[in-house]
Structures are given as C-alpha cells and as structure tokens.
Design an enzyme around this catalytic site. Structure first.
Site, PDB file in Angstrom:
ATOM      1  N   HIS A 179      -5.530   5.117   4.458  1.00 59.33           N
ATOM      2  CA  HIS A 179      -4.380   4.398   3.898  1.00 59.33           C
ATOM      3  C   HIS A 179      -4.742   4.006   2.472  1.00 59.33           C
ATOM      4  CE1 HIS A 179      -6.483   0.515   4.720  1.00 59.33           C
ATOM      5  NE2 HIS A 179      -6.720   0.999   5.915  1.00 59.33           N
TER       6      HIS A 179
ATOM      7  N   HIS B  42      -8.528  -6.166   4.056  1.00 61.29           N
ATOM      8  CA  HIS B  42      -9.549  -7.198   4.223  1.00 61.29           C
ATOM      9  C   HIS B  42      -9.314  -8.367   3.264  1.00 61.29           C
ATOM     10  CE1 HIS B  42     -11.982  -4.521   6.767  1.00 61.29           C
ATOM     11  NE2 HIS B  42     -12.791  -5.540   6.985  1.00 61.29           N
TER      12      HIS B  42
ATOM     13  N   LYS C 227       0.816  -1.213   0.000  1.00 67.21           N
ATOM     14  CA  LYS C 227       0.000   0.000   0.000  1.00 67.21           C
ATOM     15  C   LYS C 227       0.850   1.263   0.000  1.00 67.21           C
ATOM     16  CE  LYS C 227      -4.088  -1.475   2.671  1.00 67.21           C
ATOM     17  NZ  LYS C 227      -5.151  -0.866   1.867  1.00 67.21           N
TER      18      LYS C 227
ATOM     19  N   ARG D  80      -7.996   5.958  -3.520  1.00 62.02           N
ATOM     20  CA  ARG D  80      -9.266   5.320  -3.169  1.00 62.02           C
ATOM     21  C   ARG D  80     -10.332   5.698  -4.196  1.00 62.02           C
ATOM     22  NH1 ARG D  80      -9.655   1.411   1.076  1.00 62.02           N
ATOM     23  NH2 ARG D  80      -7.811   1.732   2.376  1.00 62.02           N
TER      24      ARG D  80
ATOM     25  N   HIS E  93     -13.060   0.274  -2.047  1.00 61.23           N
ATOM     26  CA  HIS E  93     -12.058  -0.544  -2.727  1.00 61.23           C
ATOM     27  C   HIS E  93     -12.462  -0.829  -4.168  1.00 61.23           C
ATOM     28  CE1 HIS E  93      -8.749  -1.568  -0.144  1.00 61.23           C
ATOM     29  NE2 HIS E  93      -9.546  -1.844   0.866  1.00 61.23           N
TER      30      HIS E  93
END
Length: 498
Positions: A378, A385, A317, A325, A453
């Site tokens: 972030h 996940h 990341k 995002r 996401h």
C-alpha cells in the site's frame, strides 16, 4: 426509560451535526501522477516491465477502481505476483465516532524532483548504513558524524537540528517537544509492562542472521512485481532490549499497531502516574473513575482510536497521494545513476555520499531494506504506524499529566540483556508528554529505519492522528455526565484544552 431514549437519540444527532459542521478540506496531492506518469507513484504489486516501471494498463485499472469505488472493479486490477493490495476499500468506510475518515487531510507530499525529497532519501540511505550501530554509540561513530555532516549540508532537510546543524544526538530523531531530551528510545519502549499479575520485560526476539535485502536488481524487481521472498529466521530464545536501528525496525515489523501505546498506558497506570487536572475524579473526595474517566476507559480509548486512524490514513494513501515507497524510488535512482534510464530526480541525492557508500558496499544504488519483502503493498503517504501513533499518544497526553517527570530513567546495557540507570544531565527532565512524543517518533521513524517510509510520512501523519483523537475525545465529553476537560500539548508545540 422512554425519556432516556429521546435523550440518547438527541445526543447522537447533535454529535453528528457537530461533525457535519466541520469544514470540508481540499484533498490536494503534489501533481506527480500527471507530471511524471507511471514512474513517480506507488505501483508495487502490479505487473512491471524489466526496468521496474508499472504496466500502464494495470495502473489505469487501479485508478479506475479507486475512482468508482466498486468492489468488482478492484477485483479487475491485475497483480504481478502473489502479494495482494492491502485494503484500498478501507478508505471508503465510515465511522460512527470521531471525524469522518474523509473529513481530514494531510498536505501534499514532497515531489520526487524536489530538494526536500532528496533530503529525505539521503537520510534513508544513512539510516540503512547505520542500522547496526547502537543508538548509544552514535556520539563516537565516525559514520554517524559523516551522516550528520551530509544532512546538515542539504538545502531542504527538515529533521531536528541544534544551532542550525544536524548533530549525532539529533540524528534520526523526531521533531516534537521532548524528542531531543534523554536517550534515543522512549522509556515506554524499555520499562517492564504490568499486565495484571504479570510483569513483561520489553526484550524482543532477534534475527539469527541480520542482513539487508533487495540490494540486487533482480530481487528488487521480483518484489516490485509482488513476489514474496522467504522470511528472515527469528530467534525466539535470544531476547534483548532494543539497542540499534535494525532492532527498532524489527519491533515495528511485527508489532500490533496500537501495541506500544497500550503498553505505555499500562506502564502509566501501573506507576500511578497522575492524571490530567481536568479529570473529574482527580480531586474527588468520595469517588474514583472506572468505566468513565478511569483505567478501563482510557485503555479502551487507546485502542478505539487506532482503527479510526487507519481508515483516515488509508483514504489519504490510496485516494489522494499514492506516494511511492522508498524502495521504489531506490530502483529509479539505481537505473538513473547506472545510465539505463533518465528520471526527474533532484540533483542533491545524485551526489550523495550515503548513496555512494551503499553502492560501494552492495554494487547497486538500491536502498537496502531491513525486511525481505520490503514495504507493505500500500502507498507510503500517510503512514499507518505514524497515524496510529499520533492518535494513541494524543489520548494518553490528554489523559495523564504531561508534566509529570518519570523517575529512575533507564537505558539498555551494551549487550541488551538488562536495563541500566540513565545518568545523562537531562535525566530529571524526561516527562510523560515528552516521552510519549518520543514514543510516537520512535515507532514511526523505526519504519523508516526499515526502509519503508519517508520522514514526512511520519511528521504529517502524527498530526492527522492527533486530529482524529481530539475529535473522539470531544465526543467522550459530550457523552458523559461528569464535568471533564482534557488539556494537552499538540505535536506543533501549542497547547489546547478540549
């Protein structure tokens, strides 16, 4: 005992040497940061101007901190509001079990100016539009039919299809074996969880006033600067089984990262599901597993791989990709289509029916968010996940007999207050392996249903988590005396034995 000390040390050295021999991957990003500086990468939480473009000096300070890795440099990164950057130093940590967090990689993410990126954005806008349509009603929803038709027309949509076409029963599903079998939700998100003497129904609390967020530019800009809006009010008395994309997004808004897989493990243990044939106690006449190759062992492994997965994906990341995002891209799209700014956006999303529908409903082209605060602070790629999902389900697929068919499958009732029998033609084909793959997809794509996401965040990250879990399982074998092996189907459809 002194001899044991030397054996223990030798085992640790051999295990470390085995990991040291792992090929060093190239950590490649998609080049957006240099080709389109300050507008195509993650910058949420830093100071932004009136167009939502990051202050270049602040972004350079972030890059400097990521380059040096010094804690004091991270403290010098200015914030635009109250929200803090989420744990960028995690990606610099080491692990003493499994692969080193920086010994793995994921491919470059889709570029903002690509048709692949457009397809993922269009899917997210359709997810937002369909948030309150029950999964069970997709087959009779005109909106779901329109979504499937538009996704089918896109030149580089990479979600699942039937006969080359997106259909209502492939819409928003995962792309691994078992994902298209049975109802949308995995059985492991529906069945009661046996916690010792307790049986816990999987009815989640609800929202008193479900609504979308960040659909006007001022609130969107405030959130990009790191301001935290008021939370939605939850109704802890009205509990229902998951029926809609919004309810699945609500689940993954508040879950503990390994929660769904710990629950799945308890369900499998409670139903006495058969273990993999490589388990040394599967055919023992006078022994059973416990601390090794038994219930306590697998329960601890499911949780142990989670933090290892997080360190690996946090490195990707922050230090490799820094992918923006979806809500950040929604701001770029809104300004571009409003004529206020011009950005390097692929044309297919510009003419999307989903984007037009959102504009007709909200007055903006921003991507509606299920969560008041939008995404975490972030970057998007890879997904925490999804990486945890890949790691935890890999442990479970290796431990249990994946071919075992789950008896008496269920679906939520229309009101979500009870479970009804699932009577589809494929009711007898819901296997442990397929439903675990589906569970990973449900959790990862549930985050996309919240608007935080992209699809490729899911598809790349579950495979990253898989590699982490396989590395841990190899070390489990080395550290135990039993003659054990693990067989599993990988997310790419191949099978392997450890």
């Amino acid at each position: 005992m002194s001899e044991r000390r030397f054996h223990a040390r030798d085992l640790r050295v051999r295990t470390a040497e085995a990991e040291f021999a792992r090929p060093v991957p190239q950590q490649l990003n998609n080049g957006e940061e240099s080709d389109h500086p300050y507008i195509a990468n993650f910058s949420k939480g830093l100071p932004h101007d009136g167009n939502g473009e990051v202050d270049p000096a602040a972004y350079r300070l972030l890059l400097r901190a990521l380059h040096t890795g010094r804690p004091e440099d991270f403290e010098r990164v200015p914030l635009g509001g109250d929200r803090k950057l989420v744990n960028p130093q995690s990606g610099l940590g080491f692990d003493l079990q499994g692969p080193d967090p920086q010994a793995l990689t994921v491919p470059p993410a889709p570029r903002v100016d690509s048709a692949w990126h457009s397809a993922e954005a269009v899917e997210l806008y359709w997810m937002a539009l369909l948030r309150d349509v029950p999964f069970a009603d997709f087959g009779r929803s005109d909106l779901a039919e329109e979504a499937a038709a538009e996704l089918s027309r896109l030149s580089d949509f990479r979600g699942p299809v039937r006969g080359g076409t997106v259909t209502w029963d492939t819409l928003f599903r995962g792309d691994t074996r078992g994902d298209l079998t049975g109802p949308y939700l995995s059985q492991f998100l529906l069945r009661d969880i046996p916690y010792g003497t307790l049986r816990v129904p999987q009815r989640l609390d609800t929202l008193r006033c479900p609504k979308d967020h960040l659909t006007d530019f001022d609130s969107w800009l405030a959130v990009q600067n790191g301001h935290l809006p008021a939370a939605d009010e939850r109704d802890f008395e009205d509990r229902r089984y998951i029926r809609t994309p919004r309810e699945l997004a609500h689940y993954v808004h508040f879950d503990a990262l390994y929660q769904a897989y710990l629950d799945a493990c308890l369900i499998l243990l409670g139903s006495e599901a058969p273990v993999d044939a490589g388990n040394p106690y599967a055919f023992s006449g006078n022994q059973e597993g416990f601390g090794t190759y038994g219930g306590p062992h697998v329960l601890s492994l499911v949780t142990e791989v989670a933090t290892r997965a997080l360190k690996a994906v946090w490195y990707q990341k922050w230090y490799v990709h820094r992918r923006q995002r979806p809500e950040e891209f929604g701001g770029r799209l809104h300004l571009h289509l409003s004529g206020r700014r011009e950005y390097p956006v692929d044309e297919e999303v510009l003419g999307s029916a989903a984007v037009k529908r959102v504009h007709d409903a909200t007055g903006s082209h921003l991507l509606p968010q299920a969560f008041p605060e939008g995404s975490p602070v972030h970057p998007a790629y890879g997904a925490g996940h999804a990486t945890v999902a890949g790691a935890c389900t890999t442990v479970l697929k290796a431990w249990f007999d994946e071919s075992h068919v789950l008896a008496a499958p269920v679906v939520p009732s229309a009101d979500g207050l009870r479970l009804d029998p699932y009577a589809g033609d494929d009711a007898g084909r819901l296997t442990v392996g397929g439903e675990l793959n589906k569970l990973a997809a449900n959790i990862a794509i549930g985050r996309s249903m919240g608007g935080v996401h992209w699809r490729s965040d899911y598809s790349a990250s579950v495979r990253l988590g898989e590699e982490i879990a396989m590395g841990v399982l190899r070390e489990v074998k080395r550290s135990t005396r039993e003659d054990a092996s693990f067989s599993l189907s990988r997310f790419d459809g191949t099978t392997t034995t450890l």
